[in-house]
Design a protein around this motif. Structure first.
Motif, PDB file in Angstrom:
ATOM      1  N   ILE A   3       0.839  -1.197   0.000  1.00  0.00           N
ATOM      2  CA  ILE A   3       0.000   0.000   0.000  1.00  0.00           C
ATOM      3  C   ILE A   3       0.871   1.244   0.000  1.00  0.00           C
ATOM      4  CG2 ILE A   3      -1.706   1.263   1.340  1.00  0.00           C
ATOM      5  CD1 ILE A   3      -2.738  -1.403   2.356  1.00  0.00           C
ATOM      6  N   VAL A  35     -10.118   5.148   2.587  1.00  0.00           N
ATOM      7  CA  VAL A  35     -10.486   4.300   1.454  1.00  0.00           C
ATOM      8  C   VAL A  35     -11.873   4.716   0.972  1.00  0.00           C
ATOM      9  CG1 VAL A  35     -10.852   1.942   0.656  1.00  0.00           C
ATOM     10  CG2 VAL A  35      -9.095   2.424   2.382  1.00  0.00           C
ATOM     11  N   GLN A  37     -13.063   3.872  -2.290  1.00  0.00           N
ATOM     12  CA  GLN A  37     -13.641   2.871  -3.189  1.00  0.00           C
ATOM     13  C   GLN A  37     -12.685   1.690  -3.320  1.00  0.00           C
ATOM     14  OE1 GLN A  37     -14.208   4.226  -7.199  1.00  0.00           O
ATOM     15  NE2 GLN A  37     -15.589   2.570  -7.751  1.00  0.00           N
ATOM     16  N   LYS A  38     -13.256   0.508  -3.488  1.00  0.00           N
ATOM     17  CA  LYS A  38     -12.479  -0.693  -3.777  1.00  0.00           C
ATOM     18  C   LYS A  38     -12.819  -1.158  -5.182  1.00  0.00           C
ATOM     19  CE  LYS A  38     -12.292  -3.923  -0.707  1.00  0.00           C
ATOM     20  NZ  LYS A  38     -12.660  -4.915   0.334  1.00  0.00           N
ATOM     21  N   THR A  47      -7.467  -4.961  -9.357  1.00  0.00           N
ATOM     22  CA  THR A  47      -7.719  -4.734  -7.943  1.00  0.00           C
ATOM     23  C   THR A  47      -6.953  -3.497  -7.483  1.00  0.00           C
ATOM     24  OG1 THR A  47      -7.898  -7.121  -7.617  1.00  0.00           O
ATOM     25  CG2 THR A  47      -7.684  -5.763  -5.649  1.00  0.00           C
ATOM     26  N   LEU A  49      -7.288   0.195  -4.576  1.00  0.00           N
ATOM     27  CA  LEU A  49      -7.974   1.001  -3.577  1.00  0.00           C
ATOM     28  C   LEU A  49      -7.925   2.455  -4.016  1.00  0.00           C
ATOM     29  CD1 LEU A  49      -6.466  -0.488  -0.285  1.00  0.00           C
ATOM     30  CD2 LEU A  49      -8.637  -1.098  -1.369  1.00  0.00           C
ATOM     31  N   GLN A  50      -9.058   3.119  -3.953  1.00  0.00           N
ATOM     32  CA  GLN A  50      -9.082   4.556  -4.213  1.00  0.00           C
ATOM     33  C   GLN A  50      -8.982   5.274  -2.875  1.00  0.00           C
ATOM     34  OE1 GLN A  50     -12.666   6.941  -5.345  1.00  0.00           O
ATOM     35  NE2 GLN A  50     -11.602   7.106  -7.312  1.00  0.00           N
ATOM     36  N   LEU A  51      -7.920   6.049  -2.707  1.00  0.00           N
ATOM     37  CA  LEU A  51      -7.637   6.713  -1.443  1.00  0.00           C
ATOM     38  C   LEU A  51      -7.939   8.196  -1.552  1.00  0.00           C
ATOM     39  CD1 LEU A  51      -4.214   5.033  -0.567  1.00  0.00           C
ATOM     40  CD2 LEU A  51      -6.513   4.295   0.077  1.00  0.00           C
ATOM     41  N   GLU A  82      -5.446   6.203  -6.914  1.00  0.00           N
ATOM     42  CA  GLU A  82      -5.572   4.763  -6.796  1.00  0.00           C
ATOM     43  C   GLU A  82      -4.253   4.140  -6.349  1.00  0.00           C
ATOM     44  OE1 GLU A  82      -7.076   2.786 -10.182  1.00  0.00           O
ATOM     45  OE2 GLU A  82      -9.017   3.786 -10.149  1.00  0.00           O
ATOM     46  N   ALA A  90      -6.774  -6.299  -0.506  1.00  0.00           N
ATOM     47  CA  ALA A  90      -8.031  -5.574  -0.616  1.00  0.00           C
ATOM     48  C   ALA A  90      -9.117  -6.183   0.254  1.00  0.00           C
ATOM     49  CB  ALA A  90      -8.484  -5.532  -2.075  1.00  0.00           C
ATOM     50  N   ILE A  93      -9.287  -4.854   3.844  1.00  0.00           N
ATOM     51  CA  ILE A  93      -9.546  -3.426   4.034  1.00  0.00           C
ATOM     52  C   ILE A  93     -10.971  -3.118   3.609  1.00  0.00           C
ATOM     53  CG2 ILE A  93      -8.836  -1.094   3.363  1.00  0.00           C
ATOM     54  CD1 ILE A  93      -6.039  -2.190   2.883  1.00  0.00           C
ATOM     55  N   VAL A  95     -14.169  -0.191   2.877  1.00  0.00           N
ATOM     56  CA  VAL A  95     -14.428   1.184   2.436  1.00  0.00           C
ATOM     57  C   VAL A  95     -14.738   2.042   3.654  1.00  0.00           C
ATOM     58  CG1 VAL A  95     -15.952   2.650   1.088  1.00  0.00           C
ATOM     59  CG2 VAL A  95     -15.234   0.434   0.182  1.00  0.00           C
TER      60      VAL A  95
END
Length: 214
Positions: A3, A35, A37-38, A47, A49-51, A82, A90, A93, A95
């Protein structure tokens, strides 16, 4: 695929290590990253993560963007990016979860990525580190010029890649293998040794170093 975090560059300072050595470090405000969105292989084909990082007033955003944040149950964020992860990472973790600077540890090697300082139109001395001509009686008004840029007979053109004046800076730069000197989870601060690209308050992406990773 470890990450990475979105950080804000606060500036440079110096600290002393256990042996009494003075170390020049860059202070980064590392998170917390939320987070938003996944993304999964079934829906998006990969795959990630939208941070989200940094607060932002809701009235400055469109209804579509506000709906995106409301669906995740998080407040409006100033920056979104992302982070590619493995399906196993994922799955662990959720959302709305906050990722803090605790994902890093002292002594770890990291890569930092940011936009370099934009310097506008510059000459060849500053842009390409050309040598300054000797300031003698024979040199007249050409102390910082680039000189000849090609032959007249053959090939009769300017060779590609020739150093010329132009726009300098404002480009994405990645600095690799910086050592984490100190991690401050209480204040969300990350101290890395050496310089980090970008101006103060610039957005910086920090990830574990790729070199030496299996």
């Amino acid at each position: 695929m470890p990450i990475e975090l979105l950080c804000r560059k606060l500036g440079m300072t110096q600290v002393f290590d256990d042996r009494g050595q003075c170390l020049q470090v860059t202070v980064l405000e590392a998170g917390p990253n939320t987070v938003v969105q996944k993304k999964t292989v079934e829906k998006e084909g990969y795959t990630a993560l939208q941070l989200g990082f940094g607060e932002r007033r809701r009235k400055t955003l469109s209804k579509g963007v506000l709906g995106h944040f409301d669906k995740a149950g998080v407040s409006a964020r100033r920056h979104l990016a992302e982070c590619r992860v493995t399906p196993e990472e994922a799955a662990a973790i959720e959302v709305g979860q906050d990722l803090t600077v605790s994902v890093f540890e002292a002594g770890q090697r990291v890569d930092v990525q940011a936009s370099s300082k934009g310097r506008g139109m510059t000459g060849v001395v500053k842009r390409h580190n050309f040598a300054v001509k000797r300031r003698t009686h024979g040199t007249h008004e050409y102390f910082r010029h680039g000189g000849a840029i090609g032959a007249g007979a053959y090939p009769g053109k300017v060779i590609k890649g020739m150093g010329m004046p132009g726009r300098y800076g404002g480009e994405q730069v990645t600095t690799r293998n910086l050592r984490v000197v100190q991690v401050d989870p209480e204040n969300n601060l990350l101290l890395v040794r050496g310089a980090v690209p970008g101006h103060n308050d610039a957005l910086v992406r920090v990830r574990p170093a790729i070199a030496g990773r299996s």
